[in-house]
Design a protein around this motif. Structure first.
Motif, short mmCIF file in Angstrom:
data_model
loop_
_atom_site.label_atom_id
_atom_site.label_comp_id
_atom_site.label_asym_id
_atom_site.label_seq_id
_atom_site.Cartn_x
_atom_site.Cartn_y
_atom_site.Cartn_z
N THR A 113 37.24 44.36 40.75
CA THR A 113 38.55 43.95 41.22
C THR A 113 38.58 43.33 42.54
O THR A 113 39.37 42.51 42.69
CB THR A 113 39.59 45.06 41.37
N SER A 164 43.04 40.51 31.16
CA SER A 164 44.25 40.07 32.07
C SER A 164 45.06 41.12 32.49
O SER A 164 45.56 42.05 31.65
CB SER A 164 44.91 38.78 31.80
N GLU A 170 48.51 42.30 35.57
CA GLU A 170 49.11 42.06 36.64
C GLU A 170 48.88 42.67 37.84
O GLU A 170 48.80 44.13 37.72
CB GLU A 170 50.57 41.84 36.32
N LYS A 226 48.27 37.59 38.73
CA LYS A 226 47.29 37.93 37.44
C LYS A 226 45.80 37.73 37.92
O LYS A 226 45.21 37.06 38.67
CB LYS A 226 47.42 36.98 36.39
N MET A 227 45.07 38.83 37.52
CA MET A 227 43.47 38.95 37.53
C MET A 227 42.97 39.22 36.31
O MET A 227 43.68 39.65 35.21
CB MET A 227 43.03 40.23 38.07
N THR A 228 41.84 38.56 36.03
CA THR A 228 41.23 38.24 34.78
C THR A 228 39.82 38.89 34.88
O THR A 228 39.00 38.31 35.51
CB THR A 228 41.40 37.07 33.95
N ARG A 264 36.13 38.30 34.00
CA ARG A 264 35.48 37.36 33.58
C ARG A 264 34.48 38.14 32.50
O ARG A 264 33.78 38.92 33.05
CB ARG A 264 34.82 36.24 34.29
N ALA A 275 36.52 39.88 38.51
CA ALA A 275 38.04 39.58 38.81
C ALA A 275 38.48 38.19 39.13
O ALA A 275 38.08 38.27 40.14
CB ALA A 275 38.93 40.89 39.15
N GLN A 300 40.79 35.81 40.71
CA GLN A 300 42.00 36.12 41.63
C GLN A 300 42.45 35.09 42.41
O GLN A 300 41.58 34.21 42.83
CB GLN A 300 42.00 37.29 42.11
#
Length: 426
Positions: free
Chosen positions: A177, A370, A372, A377-379, A381, A387, A389
């Motif tokens: 993260t 993904s 919040e 929003k973070m995803t 990969r 993440a 961001q």
């Protein structure tokens, strides 16, 4: 006749005894079969649940590794505070997922890789945690990564940033993260690099510094800048005069500083009057204690991972408000939202799995997931579990009533803008 009657009576009595004995045998064999069934169940590890008893597996255990003492103590404590608030936010205050209680065990790595390995092993073997989180130092984190794979447990990396964590040392049980050095580099280069600009770099002499400079150099050169000096210093040093003299001799337009920890170079940069010598300073805005000694750098343009006034969303509003309530009016600092993001990521993954903590199943759910956070929003990969961001282009300004230079937003850098290259061999 009388003899025949006696024989018939005896036969009736005998019949009753036979029926009685048959009934006893049936009861005996039924009990025996029941005992065999229980024994068989016990041998297989499957026992019938007893109403009202807490069954094994109803607690989800998370082990958090952090520098709770030493040079990175403030980072570790920020992560811990954010993680606790994140669990509360993500579970709606229940501290439960799918009916299972959450238990967190914290361990101090002391910012020593060998200690980090010992503490992680203890968490995995003695505490039998379902997840690992950490750590404050890239060196500590790199030392622990192989254990996550060996024990097949998901490890959420926060706040360590070395590119190699999701690069050359990546394994599929690692999710991060925290942003990485390349994301920082893109943000840092965007602030100062352009055609013809000469830049010197200054960083601590270990993985965090090496990766940070390597990534910044690539991003800056791509924008046309020239790196005229790469200077590294002992992260435990207190005197950086000789290092900064080399920077002065190189005569760059900018000095880009990559630093973390209590032993910072800011006072000596001010004492040696680098800006008076025409060398502009640029860096990632540090945590609030470090900002308090950056008065000479007011007007500096750089980037920020987080400052509590930069993100504009409901989760950040909740974080700021709750943090003030819990911690004597103090606002969340640089790494607090990262701890929160790690907690939210774990809860969201377990919601998807309906409480299943099997790491190999969670990997499938978390790749591309993904969620919040206080930073938006973070995803994760799918290729390297980094993440994606937002970061922030900022300028340090003096504001009334605040005893340190404040990072003021120039513009938010989107996850797409700061997306780092994929460098692992997955």
């Amino acid at each position: 006749m009388r003899t025949l009657t006696k024989i018939i009576g005896r036969l009736k009595t005998l019949k009753k005894w036979v029926l009685f004995l048959t009934l006893l045998l049936v009861l005996f064999f039924s009990a025996a079969c029941s005992d065999d069934s229980v024994e068989s169940s016990e041998e297989s590890g499957e026992t019938t649940p007893v109403s009202g008893e807490v069954q094994e597996g109803e607690t989800i255990k998370i082990g958090v590794l952090a520098s709770l003492t030493g040079a990175l103590e403030s980072y570790g404590k920020q992560t811990r505070n954010g993680f606790e608030l994140g669990l509360e936010y993500a579970t709606g205050g229940t501290m439960e997922i799918a009916g299972k209680k959450i238990e967190v065990v914290y361990e101090d790595t002391e910012t020593k890789p060998e200690v980090a390995v010992q503490k992680a092993t203890k968490l995995l073997e003695e505490d039998e945690v379902d997840f690992l989180v950490g750590s404050s130092s890239s060196g500590d984190t790199l030392a622990v990564l192989p254990l996550a794979e060996e024990y097949e447990k998901i490890m959420i990396v926060e706040p360590a940033v070395a590119d190699s964590i999701t690069g050359s040392e990546f394994n599929p049980y690692i999710f991060r993260t925290a942003r990485n050095s390349s994301q920082d580099a893109v943000a840092g280069a965007a602030a100062i690099a352009k055609e013809g600009v000469k830049i010197a770099t200054f960083a601590p002499d270990y993985s965090f510094g090496w990766d940070g400079v390597t990534a910044f150099k690539a991003a800056a050169e791509k924008l046309g800048a020239e790196i005229v000096l790469e200077e590294y210093a002992d992260p435990a040093a207190t005197d950086f005069t000789s290092n900064l003299q080399k920077v002065i001799q190189a005569k760059p337009d900018y000095l880009f500083v990559v630093w973390a920890g209590a032993n910072s170079p800011w006072n000596q940069i001010a004492d040696l009057k680098l800006q008076d010598k025409g060398i502009k300073i640029s860096t990632g805005a540090p945590d609030i204690p470090a900002l308090s000694i950056m008065e000479p750098l007011i007007g500096m343009e750089g980037f920020s991972v987080y400052y509590h006034t930069l993100p504009d969303n409901e989760i950040n509003d909740w974080l700021v408000e709750e943090h003030k309530k819990r911690f004597n009016g103090d606002v969340p600092d640089l790494f607090t939202p990262g701890g929160m993001s790690a907690a939210i990521a774990i809860v969201e993954a377990l919601k998807k799995s309906e409480g299943n903590t099997d790491a190999n199943e969670l990997i499938k759910l978390m790749e591309g997931m993904s969620f919040e956070t206080a930073k938006g929003k973070m995803t994760f990969r799918a290729e390297d579990h980094q993440a994606l961001q937002s970061l922030y282009s900022i300028k340090l300004e003096k504001q009334d009533g605040i005893p340190y230079p404040v990072p003021v937003l120039i513009r938010e850098l989107s996850p797409e803008e700061t997306e780092p290259p994929i460098i692992n061999k997955k």
